[in-house]
Design a protein around this motif. Sequence first.
Motif, short mmCIF file in Angstrom:
data_model
loop_
_atom_site.label_atom_id
_atom_site.label_comp_id
_atom_site.label_asym_id
_atom_site.label_seq_id
_atom_site.Cartn_x
_atom_site.Cartn_y
_atom_site.Cartn_z
N MET A 79 0.84 -1.20 0.00
CA MET A 79 0.00 0.00 0.00
C MET A 79 0.87 1.25 0.00
N LYS A 80 0.25 2.37 -0.40
CA LYS A 80 0.91 3.65 -0.20
C LYS A 80 -0.15 4.67 0.21
N TYR A 81 0.26 5.56 1.08
CA TYR A 81 -0.63 6.59 1.61
C TYR A 81 -0.68 7.75 0.63
N MET A 82 -1.88 8.11 0.21
CA MET A 82 -2.07 9.17 -0.77
C MET A 82 -2.44 10.51 -0.14
N GLY A 83 -2.47 10.57 1.18
CA GLY A 83 -2.83 11.81 1.86
C GLY A 83 -4.33 11.93 2.03
N LEU A 84 -4.76 13.12 2.40
CA LEU A 84 -6.19 13.36 2.58
C LEU A 84 -6.91 13.26 1.24
N MET A 85 -8.12 12.74 1.28
CA MET A 85 -8.91 12.56 0.08
C MET A 85 -9.41 13.91 -0.44
N HIS A 86 -9.26 14.10 -1.75
CA HIS A 86 -9.78 15.31 -2.40
C HIS A 86 -10.79 14.95 -3.49
N TYR A 87 -10.59 13.81 -4.16
CA TYR A 87 -11.50 13.35 -5.19
C TYR A 87 -11.72 11.85 -5.02
N PHE A 88 -12.97 11.41 -5.17
CA PHE A 88 -13.28 9.99 -5.06
C PHE A 88 -14.56 9.73 -5.84
N LEU A 89 -14.49 8.88 -6.86
CA LEU A 89 -15.65 8.50 -7.66
C LEU A 89 -16.45 9.72 -8.13
N GLU A 90 -15.78 10.66 -8.77
CA GLU A 90 -16.39 11.89 -9.29
C GLU A 90 -16.88 12.84 -8.20
N LEU A 91 -16.52 12.58 -6.95
CA LEU A 91 -16.89 13.47 -5.86
C LEU A 91 -15.68 14.29 -5.44
N GLU A 92 -15.90 15.57 -5.21
CA GLU A 92 -14.87 16.42 -4.63
C GLU A 92 -15.10 16.44 -3.12
#
Length: 86
Positions: free
Chosen positions: A53-66
């Motif tokens: 795994m790798k940590y991508m940081g805080l979520m900003h976009y997910f499944l077309e959601l901001e």
Amino acid sequence: MGFTKSEADTNLYRIVVDGKLLIIFLYVDDLILKGDEQLILSCKEDLIMEFEMKYMGLMHYFLELEVWKGDGELFVSQGKYAFEIL
């Protein structure tokens, strides 16, 4: 790891440790953790030992959601997606 699978959503798992909630949402190869910060850190350490795994940081976009996190709040929008469609 002791998580309970949601009956409402097969991608949603939860666990309560010492009265603190931790939620995992899985979608294909993405993973979202939400809950107590210490539980999140512990869970990430356990998952990294088991999976690549790798940590991508805080979520900003997910499944077309901001997604934006504010002070004590979470804002979810489809503004970018709507703009692209228009």
